[in-house]
Write a protein that holds these residues in place. Structure first.
Motif, mmCIF file in Angstrom:
data_model
loop_
_atom_site.group_PDB
_atom_site.id
_atom_site.type_symbol
_atom_site.label_atom_id
_atom_site.label_comp_id
_atom_site.label_asym_id
_atom_site.label_seq_id
_atom_site.Cartn_x
_atom_site.Cartn_y
_atom_site.Cartn_z
ATOM 1 N N ALA A 19 0.837 -1.221 0.000
ATOM 2 C CA ALA A 19 0.000 0.000 0.000
ATOM 3 C C ALA A 19 0.855 1.247 0.000
ATOM 4 O O ALA A 19 0.571 2.218 0.704
ATOM 5 C CB ALA A 19 -0.930 -0.021 1.200
ATOM 6 N N ILE A 20 1.909 1.234 -0.776
ATOM 7 C CA ILE A 20 2.885 2.324 -0.728
ATOM 8 C C ILE A 20 2.288 3.621 -1.284
ATOM 9 O O ILE A 20 2.760 4.709 -0.979
ATOM 10 C CB ILE A 20 4.149 1.879 -1.501
ATOM 11 C CG1 ILE A 20 5.367 2.658 -0.975
ATOM 12 C CG2 ILE A 20 3.985 2.052 -2.985
ATOM 13 C CD1 ILE A 20 6.662 2.035 -1.393
ATOM 14 N N GLN A 21 1.227 3.451 -2.107
ATOM 15 C CA GLN A 21 0.652 4.663 -2.702
ATOM 16 C C GLN A 21 0.112 5.629 -1.654
ATOM 17 O O GLN A 21 0.135 6.828 -1.849
ATOM 18 C CB GLN A 21 -0.467 4.281 -3.686
ATOM 19 C CG GLN A 21 -1.694 3.698 -3.002
ATOM 20 C CD GLN A 21 -2.734 3.251 -4.015
ATOM 21 O OE1 GLN A 21 -2.581 2.184 -4.585
ATOM 22 N NE2 GLN A 21 -3.752 4.058 -4.228
ATOM 23 N N PHE A 22 -0.334 5.065 -0.554
ATOM 24 C CA PHE A 22 -0.864 5.939 0.507
ATOM 25 C C PHE A 22 0.259 6.647 1.261
ATOM 26 O O PHE A 22 0.050 7.665 1.896
ATOM 27 C CB PHE A 22 -1.727 5.137 1.491
ATOM 28 C CG PHE A 22 -2.830 4.394 0.802
ATOM 29 C CD1 PHE A 22 -3.843 5.078 0.157
ATOM 30 C CD2 PHE A 22 -2.855 3.007 0.792
ATOM 31 C CE1 PHE A 22 -4.851 4.396 -0.494
ATOM 32 C CE2 PHE A 22 -3.852 2.319 0.137
ATOM 33 C CZ PHE A 22 -4.859 3.008 -0.515
ATOM 34 N N VAL A 23 1.440 6.048 1.212
ATOM 35 C CA VAL A 23 2.595 6.645 1.888
ATOM 36 C C VAL A 23 3.164 7.758 1.022
ATOM 37 O O VAL A 23 3.463 8.843 1.487
ATOM 38 C CB VAL A 23 3.669 5.568 2.163
ATOM 39 C CG1 VAL A 23 4.878 6.174 2.840
ATOM 40 C CG2 VAL A 23 3.087 4.462 3.016
ATOM 41 N N ARG A 24 3.242 7.427 -0.283
ATOM 42 C CA ARG A 24 3.910 8.349 -1.194
ATOM 43 C C ARG A 24 3.218 9.710 -1.243
ATOM 44 O O ARG A 24 3.840 10.742 -1.329
ATOM 45 C CB ARG A 24 3.971 7.717 -2.576
ATOM 46 C CG ARG A 24 5.197 8.120 -3.350
ATOM 47 C CD ARG A 24 5.438 7.241 -4.549
ATOM 48 N NE ARG A 24 4.228 6.885 -5.249
ATOM 49 C CZ ARG A 24 3.863 5.628 -5.531
ATOM 50 N NH1 ARG A 24 4.620 4.626 -5.147
ATOM 51 N NH2 ARG A 24 2.741 5.374 -6.178
ATOM 52 N N GLN A 25 1.884 9.647 -1.159
ATOM 53 C CA GLN A 25 1.140 10.904 -1.282
ATOM 54 C C GLN A 25 1.478 11.904 -0.183
ATOM 55 O O GLN A 25 1.449 13.104 -0.396
ATOM 56 C CB GLN A 25 -0.360 10.604 -1.238
ATOM 57 C CG GLN A 25 -0.847 9.959 -2.512
ATOM 58 C CD GLN A 25 -2.239 9.372 -2.368
ATOM 59 O OE1 GLN A 25 -2.942 9.620 -1.408
ATOM 60 N NE2 GLN A 25 -2.628 8.544 -3.333
ATOM 61 N N ARG A 26 1.766 11.382 0.989
ATOM 62 C CA ARG A 26 1.971 12.287 2.128
ATOM 63 C C ARG A 26 3.406 12.273 2.633
ATOM 64 O O ARG A 26 3.688 12.780 3.715
ATOM 65 C CB ARG A 26 1.029 11.882 3.274
ATOM 66 C CG ARG A 26 -0.424 11.866 2.896
ATOM 67 C CD ARG A 26 -1.001 13.270 2.899
ATOM 68 N NE ARG A 26 -1.111 13.800 4.244
ATOM 69 C CZ ARG A 26 -2.198 13.662 4.985
ATOM 70 N NH1 ARG A 26 -3.257 13.047 4.512
ATOM 71 N NH2 ARG A 26 -2.240 14.170 6.197
ATOM 72 N N GLN A 27 4.310 11.694 1.871
ATOM 73 C CA GLN A 27 5.640 11.446 2.410
ATOM 74 C C GLN A 27 6.587 12.627 2.210
ATOM 75 O O GLN A 27 7.548 12.775 2.966
ATOM 76 C CB GLN A 27 6.204 10.186 1.748
ATOM 77 C CG GLN A 27 7.600 9.805 2.139
ATOM 78 C CD GLN A 27 8.566 9.963 0.996
ATOM 79 O OE1 GLN A 27 8.195 10.428 -0.075
ATOM 80 N NE2 GLN A 27 9.796 9.589 1.233
#
Lengths: 712, 298
Positions: A36-44
């Motif tokens: 689920a890295i997409q959720f991390v990338r958005q706010r990282q």
């Protein structure tokens, strides 16, 4: 800045470690698979920036930690000169000793100078090898670095206290100039002093302080060898209202006894150096003793009065009986001369306005005449009798409100004065017509030509002595401005023309006109006062000088007479450092004198015509000096220490900081303190405690940040 | 928690190796847990006859009626009112993910799919199967025969989640393959751009299909249980992202919550059943969801 362990500074290269670890061997974060890295990338992104900042912060903390630790272990010190020096680097050192007589104060069987020498000898051994060392005392003299340490040690050993010491700041200035000429980077001045306030006059300090502040690379150490609470009885300055007195007069000797840190009974006695009636040998003969009861810090005035003294030059001393810690202020010396009563001739015209008794009573009061104490024998004659009188038997002559004189009489007066006598001309309303006062013969005598009478009816003009250095004003000088001249207005006076050559104004009026003038004629002198001294107060007086409580008038008349007879100008008592000037008997050509100093040493001096003055360089030893000359009686003079040279009250550390600047000097009292201060001055302020504290703080912060950062 | 519910937990079900047994275990456990079956009355009963039309299965011709009338009639049973179910499974690499190394999303999905297949076969519902990654990789025609269960389970057991995924494209492809209104049960983690996936769902709905979305995430993907500095790796793309997990957790949880909520909201609008699941959740939730949907349709 200096380092105790310079090699450990190399440890700072280890700051490269965290940088290497950070850049090359950076600890990788734990890698985990996470779909689920997409959720991390958005706010990282914002967090990534924060992470980067933390990384650099951590790196900076670690670099700082290692750097500071290395620095701390190298034991750095800050030296305020700004130079990098080694602790054992040679220095240019000047050892300045206060060698005033006050340093003879004995405590625990050691004088302050001996204590200073002891400390200095120890310090000498502590100075780094190859150091340049100078030894200075507070006496004037050439200053230079010693050849080697042994000669410096010998010079210290030979130091002695002296009465003619300069103020300590002057000696320090000389030391400062010397060490600044040195090539050494470290310059040190050690001042061995008892911190007595009198050694630090404010005028000298004002010059010294800017020098100290400008001096670069200089450390100044005040080595206090004084006693914190000195105990001493001491005599103040000696005062003799009359050094030359008539045989009918009374010798008055007054001084102060001062108790410093101690109280109780203090016997003070006056002794004269005269022949023992029993043995016929000259020795100190006790003439009078006073007992003072003093509390610590208290002063008491002591006055001795001696009468019935034989003619001649006498010498004596006032001393505190019994010894104490500081002998230098226990004795004061004096010389006086006793002469037969002076003959004065007072000449006055017949006039209803004139009261000659004002002057005769001022010079020889009736009570004194009756009791045989009058200093002067006054004879009053009428002006018309003057031409018939043999003047040579009179020491001085007073012309009281004179009428016009014939030329022959002026000539007679000129001869009289030129022979070495004194003439006082007290001008008044009778000096008219004034043509007689303007003749060449009169002008030979008068300090200035008469011009006109000036009226000052507003009671706003009075005598206003400006410069009180003239012997006539000596008594007024002691009163220091408290003379109520304005209570004795002058309503009329003679305005004068241009002053004759050699004439001078002694006392002016408040409006600027001359009141009392002097002119030297031949060997004698003429005083002229432009307002009368004998005006009747009920007959439109020219002044109110003799009215009311007329003590300034009495003093003025007496001082004029004393000056004219030569009793006021001769100084027989001096302080150390003053040039001795003695009037010798008039002779043609050169005349030699042998002077015997108090320590028995003799030296010769010469007086030459026409001055006939014996001028001696300032004597350095206090005591009574005898002056011998073949064919004439012995004379002498006395030299005393200025009382402030032996005052023991001390400066407080706060005052020292204030006077010299807290940054400019370091105060030490013992070897340990000298060591500490010198170490501080030479090596600087140790930064170890501060740095270790900083290391601990950084470590704590690093732990906090790292724990938060690498929490698993 | 009741004993039955306890046994419906994925980690318990995982102990059963055989997929058919696992399916039976789930379903029977599920029904034993119910006090009164809301699905009572389901049976395969005769409803009516209708004329045979080409394309009908010749096996359904009622030969007795033919004998009497000499016309071909086919029997229409209650079962025919049943919906055809399609188990649509995501074969992407991300489905193989498990944080605790116990039940992966794929295992959870196939256990659930097997259970639903079993349930549907039991009720004579035809069940078909699609497995897709970037496109449909395997499929099985829908049948209601008992043998279908074996076929479905054996296919499920053979499949391995490996490749990259394109849920939207795959669902669009499946929508094109379905001729009758069906019940499409999607088992996926739906990791990818949301908009195309939703469009694919809408397309299915538009064609008259009922859709149940079983959104299966790993327990770790829901709870983000990491601490300290971690480097996250996308198993499909190999992409790396470094984060301070402790610091980032609230942000992540907010993000995933927002994603699921927005998915749920959009599905509800399109009358799609959205069942958010994670691998720590018991299977009964998913089964209940299916049966409620089945009941509404009947």
């Amino acid at each position: 800045m200096t380092f105790l362990n310079v090699s450990l500074v190399a440890g700072t290269v280890f700051i490269a470690l965290p940088i290497i670890l950070h850049l090359l061997l950076r600890r990788r974060p734990r890698r985990v698979e996470f779909p689920a890295i997409q959720f991390v990338r958005q706010r990282q992104l914002p967090q990534k920036r924060r992470l980067r900042i933390r990384h650099w912060l951590l790196l900076a903390l670690r670099v700082g930690l290692i750097g500071l630790l290395s620095l701390a272990l190298a034991r750095p010190s800050v030296i305020f000169s700004g130079d990098w020096v080694l602790q054992e680097e040679p220095v240019a050192a000047a050892l300045v000793f206060d060698t005033s007589v006050r340093m003879e104060y004995r405590h625990e069987n050691q004088t302050r100078l001996e204590a200073a020498k002891q400390l200095a000898t120890w310090l000498l051994a502590e100075l780094p090898q190859q150091s340049e060392i100078a030894v200075l005392s507070s006496r004037a003299g050439p200053v230079a670095f010693e050849v080697d340490r042994a000669s410096a040690r010998e010079r210290i050993r030979r130091l002695e206290s002296s009465a003619d010491s300069q103020p300590l700041p002057t000696a320090i200035s000389r030391a400062l100039e010397l060490v600044q000429q040195s090539q050494q980077r470290l310059r040190e001045i050690y001042i061995f002093t008892d911190l007595a306030r009198s050694a630090w006059p404010s005028q000298s300090l004002a010059q010294l302080r800017p020098q100290l502040e400008k001096a670069f690379g200089l450390s100044v150490y005040l080595v206090d060898v004084g006693v914190p609470e000195p105990k001493d009885f001491g005599l103040g300055g000696l005062e003799l209202p009359r050094q030359i007195l008539s045989s009918r007069g009374t010798l008055i000797v007054q001084t102060q006894v001062e108790a410093t840190g101690v109280g109780g009974a203090c016997p003070v006695q006056l002794e004269l150096w005269e022949e023992d009636p029993k043995t016929g040998q000259r020795s100190w003969q006790k003439r009078e003793e006073k007992l003072c009861q003093l509390q610590p810090g208290q002063k008491e005035q002591v006055v001795f009065r001696l009468r019935g003294l034989s003619a001649g030059v006498h010498q004596g001393q006032v001393r505190i009986v019994g010894g104490d810690a500081l002998p230098a202020n226990d004795v004061r010396y004096f010389t006086f001369e006793v002469k037969p009563p002076w003959q004065l001739l007072l000449v006055a015209p017949d006039s209803v306005h004139l009261v000659p008794a004002f002057v005769t009573e001022a010079l020889a009061p009736r009570e004194f005449r009756l009791t045989g104490q009058a200093r002067y024998d006054c004879r009053l004659i009428r002006q018309e009798e003057l031409s018939a009188v043999d003047l040579s038997q009179y020491a001085a002559l007073f012309l009281l409100d004179p009428q016009p004189l014939e030329d022959a009489l002026w000539q007679k007066l000129v001869s009289y004065v030129a022979d070495g006598h004194g003439l006082a001309i007290c001008l008044g309303r009778n000096a008219q017509p004034m043509d007689s006062f303007l003749t060449p013969a009169a002008q030979t005598l008068l300090p200035a030509p008469l011009q006109m009478q000036v009226r000052r009816p507003d009671y706003d003009t009075y005598l206003a002595p400006a410069d009180r250095q003239h012997p006539i004003l000596g008594e007024f000088r002691r009163l220091s401005g408290s003379v109520p001249w304005d209570a004795f207005p002058v309503l009329c006076y003679w305005q004068l023309g241009e002053l004759a050559k050699g004439a001078s104004v002694i006392i002016p009026y408040t409006d600027g006109g001359p009141a009392l003038l002097e002119r030297v004629v031949g060997k004698g002198r003429v005083l002229m006062i432009t307002t009368p001294l004998t005006d009747h107060t009920n007959q439109e007086p020219w002044n109110l000088l003799p009215t009311g409580d007329a003590w300034p008038y009495l003093i003025l008349v007496n001082e004029m007479a004393a000056y004219l007879v030569g009793a006021a100008e001769q100084q027989l008592n001096y302080t150390v450092g003053q040039t001795v000037v003695m009037k010798a008997e008039a002779t043609a050509g050169r005349r030699s004198f042998v002077i015997t100093a108090p320590d028995g040493m003799t030296f010769t001096a010469q007086a030459e015509a026409p001055a006939n003055q014996l001028v001696l360089t300032p004597p350095a030893v206090p005591g009574n000096y005898r002056v011998h000359s073949g064919g004439s009686p012995d004379t002498g003079f006395s030299v005393n220490l200025p009382p402030e040279h032996t005052r023991l009250d001390r400066l407080t550390p706060e005052e020292i900081d204030q006077l010299l600047g807290a940054k400019n000097v370091r105060l030490a009292r013992s070897q340990q303190e000298i060591n500490r201060h010198v170490s501080l001055g030479r090596v600087g302020q140790e930064l170890f405690p501060f740095l270790i504290g900083l290391v601990a703080c950084l470590w704590g912060v690093e732990l906090l940040v790292a724990n938060r950062f690498y929490k698993d | 928690m009741s004993l039955v519910a306890k046994y419906l937990k994925p980690e318990v079900v995982r102990q059963i190796r055989r997929l058919d047994l696992r399916a039976k275990f789930i379903v029977r456990g599920f029904f034993q847990g119910l006090h009164r079956s809301p699905f009572h009355g389901f049976s395969v009963e005769f409803s009516e006859h209708r004329k045979y039309t080409p394309g009908d299965d010749p096996k359904d011709i009622d030969w007795i009626v033919y004998a009497k009338t000499d016309k071909y009639y086919v029997k229409k049973f209650e079962a025919e009112t049943n919906i055809t179910g399609y188990l649509t499974l995501d074969l992407s690499r991300s489905m193989a993910y498990t944080y605790r190394q116990e039940v992966s999303k794929w295992e959870y999905a196939i256990s659930l799919a097997a259970a639903l297949c079993y349930l549907m076969i039991q009720q004579q519902d035809p069940v078909g199967l699609f497995a897709f990654d970037e496109k449909v990789r395997s499929s099985l025609r829908p049948k209601s025969k008992r043998t279908q269960l074996g076929d479905v389970l054996s296919l499920l057991a053979r499949l391995q989640p490996t490749g990259r995924t394109d849920v939207a494209a795959s669902l669009t492809q499946i929508a094109g393959m379905l001729r009758h209104a069906s019940l499409v049960m999607v088992f996926s983690d739906l990791l990818g751009p949301l908009e195309p996936i939703l469009e694919a769902f809408y397309r299915l709905r538009h064609r008259g299909h009922d859709v149940i979305v079983f959104h299966i995430l790993d327990e770790a993907e829901v709870r983000f249980p990491f601490d300290g500095l971690v480097e996250l790796e996308d198993p499909e793309t190999g992409q790396l992202v470094e984060v301070d997990a402790s610091d980032f957790r609230p942000t992540y949880l907010e993000e995933i919550q927002q994603f699921r909520e927005s998915l749920g909201r959009e599905c509800a609008r399109a009358k799609i059943d959205y069942v958010p699941l994670d691998t720590s959740m018991p299977f009964d939730r998913a089964l209940s969801e299916y049966l409620i949907n089945r009941s509404q349709r009947s």
